[in-house]
Design a protein around this motif. Structure first.
Motif, PDB file in Angstrom:
ATOM      1  N   SER A 244      -5.572   3.642   0.797  1.00  0.00           N
ATOM      2  CA  SER A 244      -4.614   2.544   0.997  1.00  0.00           C
ATOM      3  C   SER A 244      -5.013   1.682   2.185  1.00  0.00           C
TER       4      SER A 244
ATOM      5  N   PRO B  89       1.869  -9.954   5.483  1.00  0.00           N
ATOM      6  CA  PRO B  89       0.924  -8.918   5.037  1.00  0.00           C
ATOM      7  C   PRO B  89       1.688  -7.655   4.631  1.00  0.00           C
TER       8      PRO B  89
ATOM      9  N   GLU C 180       7.296  -5.508  -2.476  1.00  0.00           N
ATOM     10  CA  GLU C 180       5.928  -5.986  -2.254  1.00  0.00           C
ATOM     11  C   GLU C 180       5.787  -7.439  -2.711  1.00  0.00           C
TER      12      GLU C 180
ATOM     13  N   MET D  11       5.163 -10.784  -0.328  1.00  0.00           N
ATOM     14  CA  MET D  11       3.966 -11.580  -0.597  1.00  0.00           C
ATOM     15  C   MET D  11       4.321 -13.015  -0.982  1.00  0.00           C
TER      16      MET D  11
ATOM     17  N   ARG E  63      -7.966  -0.556   1.138  1.00  0.00           N
ATOM     18  CA  ARG E  63      -7.526  -1.686   0.311  1.00  0.00           C
ATOM     19  C   ARG E  63      -6.875  -2.775   1.168  1.00  0.00           C
ATOM     20  N   PHE E  64      -6.133  -2.371   2.169  1.00  0.00           N
ATOM     21  CA  PHE E  64      -5.469  -3.315   3.069  1.00  0.00           C
ATOM     22  C   PHE E  64      -6.505  -4.107   3.867  1.00  0.00           C
ATOM     23  N   GLU E  65      -7.529  -3.401   4.326  1.00  0.00           N
ATOM     24  CA  GLU E  65      -8.606  -4.068   5.084  1.00  0.00           C
ATOM     25  C   GLU E  65      -9.314  -5.104   4.227  1.00  0.00           C
ATOM     26  N   GLU E  66      -9.606  -4.751   2.986  1.00  0.00           N
ATOM     27  CA  GLU E  66     -10.284  -5.684   2.071  1.00  0.00           C
ATOM     28  C   GLU E  66      -9.407  -6.903   1.772  1.00  0.00           C
ATOM     29  N   LYS E  67      -8.132  -6.659   1.528  1.00  0.00           N
ATOM     30  CA  LYS E  67      -7.215  -7.730   1.126  1.00  0.00           C
ATOM     31  C   LYS E  67      -7.032  -8.774   2.215  1.00  0.00           C
ATOM     32  N   TYR E  68      -7.002  -8.324   3.476  1.00  0.00           N
ATOM     33  CA  TYR E  68      -6.720  -9.255   4.566  1.00  0.00           C
ATOM     34  C   TYR E  68      -7.936  -9.535   5.453  1.00  0.00           C
TER      35      TYR E  68
END
Length: 521
Positions: free
Chosen positions: A108, A84, A58, A62, A111-116
């Motif tokens: 999960s 991503p 990860e 990143m 969280r991915f939607e929020e992060k990107y």
């Protein structure tokens, strides 16, 4: 005293590096993974560093270059492109209840939607949400997505021996969810599933037929765990401190560490691999404990072994065999439990027979041998608690043969009365009592088990005594002692200054107890 920080329970690579914890450099393997392929599966026993591997990948994807300073990958990677990352952490969660797995997957994805900065899709079906997120992330960043799945099999293992209905629901959800990856290859930079067990009937292995199983590849056999050279270079100060704390030389300490925690093999020609969790805990506490075993043994596994009439002597006598196909695929309905025992870490590969294309399997080390045997004893000896073998050891060391007889009598008295008793069942139960007691005694005194070369049932050595045991089912104790003399079991010890004690014991099939006991010198 060393002030170096040992990474006990730390599975986050970024935190480990930022806080200055010791790290065994596995980044050269990671570079090989990410540059030579894309969809992978890796099986390793619990507490073997799978989660740390996932978080290291990860951090790499990143683009956290600073965290890799001084590590092997720093000289290998030139670009450090940020991608991503969608990570599914399935090591924890409530998977035995309705929608438990679905909620964990949805978390999960959220969280991915929020992060990107992707649109939230809380009302979408999780499989369609997964597919759309991969597409959107690729479109928005211009980069393909790295998908990391940690402990994929935990939701399935949680339901073994439990709810069949919930297990089927979890499998059905997996079938639709991870099948998305096959159709989304164009959006994917990298995929890795990790787990303890490869469930052959789970759809990720049939739908994702391009998934490379590297669990038994020699190239990656050292990607988790610690090798001998890594131990001696990375933990050199800790070895010296542990040796001093236990009044040993460095060489003696290394030898005992090897006996306790080394011995895992994950390919035909794998180097010996140490259990990392046990090793680090041993250095922290400066003692040789059963640390990996203390994290829990599945009850269903022990019960199933007993229900199968599995002979516990097979774990160490070299009589367990399996092909590579057999030990890499596990099916809950498979009558052969060896694959699960291997993948769970209770057995490991010992030898490979090229002619028959099969492996010999056995215990990897003393921590597993004694820990697992201790877990077996309550079920195999029909008791509600583990065998307190220390009392047997005290009787042996003080030559209290009367007390020793009473202990064996009590154990034989616990043997169950099956609904349809048979001669073979009785023989098996009788032998299990003898075998388990003396195997566990090996932690405290030197014990030589019965072999096919004409030895007594057991020979036990202490500083002052040598015991030669001969157990008989029915017959007489006189015959047992006569056999010790007639077969010359005592001959190797004639010049020994220690006191020789011969013990003949008879188990009565009719009374199902120790019926006679005779001590000779």
């Amino acid at each position: 005293m060393s002030t170096r920080k040992l990474p006990i329970g730390i599975q986050d690579f970024s935190y480990l590096r930022e806080e200055g914890y010791i790290y065994v450099d596995k980044t050269a393997f990671i570079y090989d993974l990410v540059t030579n392929g894309k969809p992978y599966f890796l099986s390793r026993p619990r507490r073997f560093g799978k989660s740390l591997l996932i978080t290291t990948l990860e951090a790499y994807f990143m683009g956290k270059k600073d965290l890799f300073r001084g590590l092997a990958i720093e000289k290998l990677e030139k670009d450090w492109i940020e991608y991503p990352v969608l990570k599914f952490s399935l090591a924890g969660g409530e998977f035995t209840t309705e929608n438990g797995l679905r909620k964990t997957l949805a978390y999960s994805l959220s969280r991915f939607e929020e992060k990107y900065g992707l649109k939230q899709k809380d009302d979408w079906a999780v499989s369609e949400r997964f597919r759309e997120n991969l597409f959107e992330a690729n479109e928005k960043t211009g980069r393909r997505v790295a998908v990391l799945v940690d402990e994929y099999d935990n939701p399935l293992l949680k339901n073994i021996g439990g709810s069949t209905e919930q297990d089927e629901k979890n499998r059905a959800l997996y079938k639709g969810f991870f099948a998305v990856l096959k159709d989304c290859d164009t959006y994917l930079r990298f995929v890795l599933f990790t787990g303890v067990t490869k469930f052959s009937k789970v759809s990720i292995f049939s739908d994702l037929n391009q998934l490379q199983d590297i669990s038994m590849d020699k190239e990656f056999s050292e990607i988790c765990g610690i090798t001998q050279s890594e131990l001696e270079t990375t933990f050199s100060p800790e070895i010296d401190e542990m040796a001093e704390a236990n009044k040993m030389t460095r060489e003696e300490c290394l030898e005992k560490l090897k006996r306790f925690y080394d011995g895992y093999h994950f390919s035909k020609k794998s180097a010996n691999i140490y259990n990392p969790f046990s090793l680090v805990n041993a250095f922290k506490k400066r003692e040789f404990g059963k640390f990996w075993f203390g994290t829990g043994t599945p009850t269903f596994l022990v019960k199933r072994l007993n229900e199968m009439g599995f002979n516990p002597q097979q774990f160490s006598d070299g009589s367990l065999y399996a092909s590579e196909d057999e030990i890499t695929d596990y099916r809950p309905d498979n009558p052969d439990i060896v694959p699960l025992l291997y993948q769970s870490g209770y057995l490991t590969l010992k030898e490979y027979d090229e002619d028959f294309e099969s492996f010999t399997l056995a215990y990897p080390n003393e921590e597993v041998k004694y820990g697992f045997t201790q877990s077996l004893t309550p079920v195999y000896l029909n008791s509600d608690k583990p065998l307190d073998v220390r009392n047997f050891g005290r009787d042996i060391k003080t030559a209290d043969t009367d007390s020793l007889r009473n202990r064996f009598t009590a154990l034989f008295a616990n043997l169950p009365y099956p609904a349809k008793p048979s001669d073979s069942v009785l023989e098996r139960d009788f032998q299990n009592v003898v075998y388990l007691v003396f195997l566990l005694l090996g932690q405290f005194v030197k014990v030589e088990q019965h072999s096919a070369k004409g030895r007594a049932d057991c020979i036990v050595e202490t500083e002052e005594y040598i015991y030669i045991f001969e157990f008989k089912r029915d017959g007489t104790v006189e015959d047992a002692l006569s056999q010790i003399d007639a077969q010359g079991y005592a001959k190797p010890y004639e010049a020994d200054s220690r006191k020789l004690v011969k013990i003949g014991a008879v188990f009565s099939s009719e009374e199902r107890t120790l019926s006679d006991w005779l001590v000779g010198e």
